[in-house]
Structures are given as structure tokens and as C-alpha cells.
Design an enzyme around this catalytic site. Structure first.
Site, PDB file in Angstrom:
ATOM      1  N   LEU A 108      69.261-130.124  66.871  1.00 31.98           N
ATOM      2  CA  LEU A 108      68.017-128.461  67.229  1.00 31.98           C
ATOM      3  C   LEU A 108      67.299-128.052  66.673  1.00 31.98           C
ATOM      4  O   LEU A 108      66.941-128.465  65.614  1.00 31.98           O
ATOM      5  CB  LEU A 108      69.474-127.473  66.928  1.00 31.98           C
ATOM      6  CG  LEU A 108      70.489-128.236  68.663  1.00 31.98           C
ATOM      7  CD1 LEU A 108      71.268-126.573  69.081  1.00 31.98           C
ATOM      8  CD2 LEU A 108      70.013-127.668  69.934  1.00 31.98           C
ATOM      9  N   ASP A 109      65.690-127.583  67.330  1.00 36.23           N
ATOM     10  CA  ASP A 109      65.123-127.738  66.643  1.00 36.23           C
ATOM     11  C   ASP A 109      65.371-125.866  65.560  1.00 36.23           C
ATOM     12  O   ASP A 109      66.245-125.555  66.150  1.00 36.23           O
ATOM     13  CB  ASP A 109      63.251-127.083  67.665  1.00 36.23           C
ATOM     14  CG  ASP A 109      63.598-126.084  68.861  1.00 36.23           C
ATOM     15  OD1 ASP A 109      63.523-124.878  68.191  1.00 36.23           O
ATOM     16  OD2 ASP A 109      63.565-126.194  69.663  1.00 36.23           O
ATOM     17  N   LYS A 110      64.553-125.985  64.989  1.00 39.41           N
ATOM     18  CA  LYS A 110      65.019-124.341  63.903  1.00 39.41           C
ATOM     19  C   LYS A 110      65.155-122.854  64.827  1.00 39.41           C
ATOM     20  O   LYS A 110      65.931-122.361  64.268  1.00 39.41           O
ATOM     21  CB  LYS A 110      63.647-124.175  62.565  1.00 39.41           C
ATOM     22  CG  LYS A 110      63.532-123.131  61.959  1.00 39.41           C
ATOM     23  CD  LYS A 110      62.740-122.877  61.253  1.00 39.41           C
ATOM     24  CE  LYS A 110      62.520-121.759  60.325  1.00 39.41           C
ATOM     25  NZ  LYS A 110      61.743-121.786  59.440  1.00 39.41           N
TER      26      LYS A 110
END
Length: 242
Positions: A108-110
């Protein structure tokens, strides 16, 4: 100990992820009894065979297989480490897992939140991440506008991105805030959901993953982590869907 495929043995021993081990084998960096390993499935008996990686002998002892679910908060990196010293999903592990090399399944991106599976089961990781298994991933999306009917239809047919056309997504409007839509895909292109919406002119304000295959995030609070039940693990192995 009985013989088992070299890639499975090295992965379960915590030497590295399945992808990392596969890369080393492809480069000829793994040897058994002095012979370069040619196949990921070459049978090895750790009690009898001498294993070396890049010329260095290693001892292998199977770690306990662990399956954990984390509700990733915003601002956390989905990696085992970060060169900039930013906090990662590994930092949420209880101390009892410090000696076990666990890896996040997918990313999952930041700025995204939600379900992250942490495990050292290489076979399950492959089943959940390789496109050929078509494991569904469900996300909650918040955007400011309402999707135009034609844009919803485009998402459901597939969007052309710079790395190819996406497979059809399932899109459902939600009646309760703050999220606007539920979007289900079975691919894992980098930042795929955000890029799909951006291609149609929509900016995602919040993105949360709530399901991976048959595994649901449920009411697990942000930043909390818990063990999967045996039933949940078996369902993921069978490729169960909802």
C-alpha cells in the site's frame, strides 16, 4: 528432515523472500554440495546436503510460519526497511516476532491505509500476488466528485495506463461517508487505483484496502495487528472469495 524444494527451504528458513531467493538462483548464486542449483524445485535435505549462497555456507532451520494482519495507518511504508529511516509496517510487530523475517504481501502506498498481510510463507505470498491467481483486492475510495456514469463504465471495462490496460474493476457506490465507492481489482500494478481514477480526472482523497482474497480487515483498529485464524489461512490457500 525430509527433502524439500530449495526455494521453499530457503524461504521458510528466513533467508529471504521468494522473489529474492528466485533472483539469486537465476544468477547461479545458490549451490548444493558444490553444484550450482538449476531449478527452484531442486530437492534438498538440509540434514545431509551442504548449501551455499554466493560461496558462503549457510545453515538452515525452518522458522515457524507466521500469518499476521495489520491495519496500516497513513504515513507508514509497506516495506521491511526504509533508507530514509521512515517507519515501516515491520515496526508494528510485537517483540516475539523479532527473530522471524516477515514480509508484507503486496504493498500500500504511504498515503493509503488498511489491510496488510505479514508472513514468511513464500508459497502463500506467491498465490496472493501473482496475477495468474487473480486474487481480489477490495478498496474503499473517497473522491470529492461523483463518478460520471461513463467513467464508472470505463473503470469496469479497464483503463489504459502507461504500463498497459487494467483488467475490469468492480465499482459500487457507497451510501455512507466518508468513502464514496468500493473498488475491487485482482491486479497489483503500482498505485493502480489512484492512477485509474487520475486517468479519468479524479483525485483520490482517501484510499483504504479492506479485503485481500477472502481475508477481511473487519473492525481491526488502525495500527493494530493480530494473528490469522487457521480457518482464514486455509481459505486464503484455497483461493476463497466472497
Amino acid at each position: 528432515m525430509a527433502s524439500q524444494p530449495i526455494i521453499k527451504l530457503l524461504t521458510s528458513s528466513g533467508i529471504g523472500s521468494r522473489r529474492q531467493i528466485a533472483a539469486i538462483i537465476k544468477k547461479g548464486g545458490v549451490a548444493v554440495n558444490g553444484d550450482i542449483v538449476q531449478s527452484f524445485n531442486e530437492p534438498v535435505d538440509p540434514d545431509k546436503d551442504i548449501i551455499a549462497i554466493n560461496g558462503k555456507h549457510i545453515s538452515v532451520a525452518a522458522e515457524p510460519i507466521v500469518y499476521l494482519m495489520l491495519n496500516k495507518p497513513k504515513g507508514i511504508i509497506s516495506s521491511t526497511s526504509d533508507k530514509k529511516g521512515q517507519k515501516t509496517v515491520i515496526d508494528f510487530l510485537p517483540e516475539k516476532y523479532d527473530h522471524i523475517r516477515l514480509y508484507p504481501v503486496g504493498r500500500l502506498d504511504k498515503d493509503s491505509t488498511g489491510l496488510i498481510l505479514l508472513t514468511n510463507d513464500g508459497d502463500l505470498t506467491l498465490r496472493l500476488t501473482h496475477p495468474r491467481f487473480e486474487q481480489e483486492k477490495e478498496y474503499l475510495v473517497r473522491i470529492e466528485a461523483t463518478l460520471k456514469p461513463e467513467d464508472k463504465m470505463n473503470l469496469e471495462k479497464g483503463i489504459y495506463l502507461d504500463d498497459g490496460k487494467t483488467s475490469p474493476a468492480k465499482v459500487k457506490a457507497l451510501k455512507y461517508p466518508p468513502f464514496s465507492y468500493s473498488v475491487t481489482i485482482h491486479e497489483g500494478k503500482k498505485r493502480q487505483i489512484r492512477r485509474m481514477f487520475a486517468a479519468l480526472g479524479y483525485k483520490i482523497l482517501e484510499l483504504k484496502r479492506i479485503r485481500l482474497g477472502s481475508l477481511k480487515l473487519g473492525a481491526l483498529p488502525a495500527g493494530e495487528i493480530r494473528d490469522l485464524t487457521p480457518g482464514q489461512v486455509q481459505s486464503l490457500r484455497r483461493g476463497g472469495r466472497v
